[in-house]
Write a protein that holds these residues in place. Sequence first.
Motif, short mmCIF file in Angstrom:
data_model
loop_
_atom_site.label_atom_id
_atom_site.label_comp_id
_atom_site.label_asym_id
_atom_site.label_seq_id
_atom_site.Cartn_x
_atom_site.Cartn_y
_atom_site.Cartn_z
N PRO A 176 -9.27 3.05 19.70
CA PRO A 176 -8.71 4.17 18.93
C PRO A 176 -7.88 3.72 17.74
CG PRO A 176 -8.38 4.47 21.30
CD PRO A 176 -8.86 3.07 21.10
N ALA A 177 -7.40 2.47 17.74
CA ALA A 177 -6.58 1.99 16.63
C ALA A 177 -7.41 1.67 15.40
CB ALA A 177 -5.79 0.75 17.06
N VAL A 178 -8.71 1.55 15.57
CA VAL A 178 -9.61 1.22 14.45
C VAL A 178 -10.15 2.51 13.87
CG1 VAL A 178 -11.72 0.02 13.76
CG2 VAL A 178 -10.21 -1.00 15.48
N ASP A 198 -15.09 -0.17 8.45
CA ASP A 198 -13.74 -0.25 8.99
C ASP A 198 -12.74 -0.06 7.83
OD1 ASP A 198 -11.38 -0.77 10.25
OD2 ASP A 198 -11.91 -2.77 10.98
N VAL A 199 -12.04 1.06 7.84
CA VAL A 199 -11.08 1.37 6.77
C VAL A 199 -9.65 1.35 7.31
CG1 VAL A 199 -12.72 2.70 5.40
CG2 VAL A 199 -11.39 3.85 7.19
N THR A 200 -9.45 0.71 8.44
CA THR A 200 -8.11 0.67 9.03
C THR A 200 -7.10 0.04 8.09
OG1 THR A 200 -9.16 0.43 11.21
CG2 THR A 200 -6.80 -0.05 11.05
N ARG A 201 -7.47 -1.08 7.50
CA ARG A 201 -6.55 -1.78 6.60
C ARG A 201 -6.27 -0.95 5.35
NH1 ARG A 201 -2.19 -4.76 6.35
NH2 ARG A 201 -2.10 -6.10 4.52
N LEU A 202 -7.28 -0.30 4.82
CA LEU A 202 -7.07 0.53 3.64
C LEU A 202 -6.13 1.69 3.94
CD1 LEU A 202 -10.70 0.71 2.19
CD2 LEU A 202 -8.79 -0.68 1.37
N LEU A 203 -6.32 2.33 5.09
CA LEU A 203 -5.43 3.43 5.45
C LEU A 203 -4.00 2.94 5.69
CD1 LEU A 203 -7.76 5.46 7.85
CD2 LEU A 203 -7.23 5.91 5.46
N GLN A 204 -3.88 1.75 6.27
CA GLN A 204 -2.54 1.19 6.47
C GLN A 204 -1.86 0.90 5.15
OE1 GLN A 204 -3.26 -2.22 8.95
NE2 GLN A 204 -3.31 -1.02 10.85
N LEU A 205 -2.62 0.35 4.20
CA LEU A 205 -2.05 0.08 2.88
C LEU A 205 -1.66 1.38 2.17
CD1 LEU A 205 -4.42 -2.77 1.63
CD2 LEU A 205 -2.05 -3.00 2.38
N GLU A 206 -2.51 2.40 2.32
CA GLU A 206 -2.19 3.68 1.71
C GLU A 206 -0.94 4.29 2.32
OE1 GLU A 206 -2.71 6.90 -0.90
OE2 GLU A 206 -3.58 4.88 -0.85
N GLN A 207 -0.82 4.16 3.64
CA GLN A 207 0.39 4.67 4.30
C GLN A 207 1.62 3.87 3.87
OE1 GLN A 207 0.56 7.43 6.23
NE2 GLN A 207 2.78 7.12 6.15
N MET A 208 1.46 2.56 3.72
CA MET A 208 2.57 1.74 3.25
C MET A 208 2.98 2.14 1.83
SD MET A 208 1.35 -1.99 4.66
CE MET A 208 2.58 -2.85 3.69
N ARG A 209 2.00 2.45 0.98
CA ARG A 209 2.31 2.87 -0.38
C ARG A 209 3.08 4.20 -0.37
NH1 ARG A 209 0.82 6.44 -3.85
NH2 ARG A 209 -0.75 7.27 -2.42
N ARG A 210 2.62 5.15 0.45
CA ARG A 210 3.31 6.43 0.53
C ARG A 210 4.73 6.27 1.07
NH1 ARG A 210 -1.90 8.55 2.38
NH2 ARG A 210 -1.18 8.29 4.52
#
Length: 456
Positions: A176-178, A198-210
């Motif tokens: 579920p984390a992926v 796999d867009v997990t890293r992209l979503l994490q970066l986007e969340q970090m940016r926000r």
Amino acid sequence: MTPDARNAWLRTLGLTVAGLAISGVLGMATGHFWPVLALAALAMLGWQHWQLGRVLHRLGARRWPRLAGKRGAWDELDRLHDRDQRERRLRKRRLLEMLRAYRAAAAALPDAVVVVERNSQRIRWFNQAGAKLLGLHYPADVGAPLVPRLHPLPMAQWLASGRHADTIEVASPVSPAVRLSLRLIPYSENLWLLVARDVTRLLQLEQMRRDFVANVSHELRTPLTVIHGYLDMIDPDEHRALAPMLGEMQRQSQRMARLVEDLLALSRLESADGAPVEERVPMAPLLDTLRREGLALGQGRHRIVVENTAGVDLWGSAAELHSAFSNLVGNAVRHTPERGQVLIRFRREDGRQDGPAGEAGGVVLEVIDSGMGIAAEHLPRLTERFYRVSNSRSRTSGGTGLGLAIVKHVLQRHHARLEVRSRVGDGSMFSCHFTAARVRPPDPGASHPASSEATQ
């Protein structure tokens, strides 16, 4: 017919005619012309059938030995067939090599690739990433239905959309984390290509940016408040030499405060989960508020006109919709020259002005100005953060460069769309289109003026 084949056929025909001629001469010499000629013809016919039997035998055995040095028609047939067989084997070998290369390339892709039969929705093939990201197993899942294998992902309704299916983001059935981005590509009449990335890293970066933007904006509020407070405490009359500098510092601190507030508002919209707060948004009071805000911002230099022919209310978040509409009106006032006009028009999508609200379709709110307009090459990028059509004009008007980005996010959360029409020298029109699902009948106790006009 090739020259070699023609020569071989003529040579065989010549030998046949020569043999019959010799048999005829021998028959005349012995006084038995027809019997000898018939025996010779039967012998030649038997030889031809024997050659045909050899050809059929080699075809059945799939062995066609290469023959050289023979010039008859049957020998030429052997040679031609041998050449065709070699060329066919060569083409087959090349196709197999290309197929192996394509499969190796697909297997090496980091994205999961699954070939699915269109009608039965069964798995035809998948690469190694399909096993890693989607939890498929080889060879057990080859030929199995796709939907049960990817449970609990919402695959049935998505696959039913076919070539019209949008890209969706779901959790991987393996972990579920992926987070996976699924895309369906119809590439033939009977086969679909399911691509999972796999867009997990992209979503994490986007969340970090926000989070970074939100945290920085929040931390800037306190020092800006302190600076602005001390500037307000300084009386320019007591420091006449510093009055121009104090005025500029106040304007810039106010602009910075507006920028921080817009960043925080945009961050809240981007990080909000789910649909906005669902409530009735009375449009008549909201339009009147927009008119008064436009008048205050323009300081009496513009003509503000409101037309409300829709006679309905909207359903959604009143605060978010007010923020979006206010940004549009503010932009129109800022970029409209003195004594120009700003029209705020709320109408039905189909243009009707009467009839029950329940029968109405969508509605549209339009903000039309008589400003200088926007060139066509800038229109696709207007909703980008901090995009400037003209840096000098933006600084003069006092905009933050985030207003249209906020409008876009608010409309997306309300399943609406923004349309921009503009031409240099003819002003601009920003239209917010809402579907019928966002339309509500007006409150019987509220008044809905058709239009109003005001200047100050």
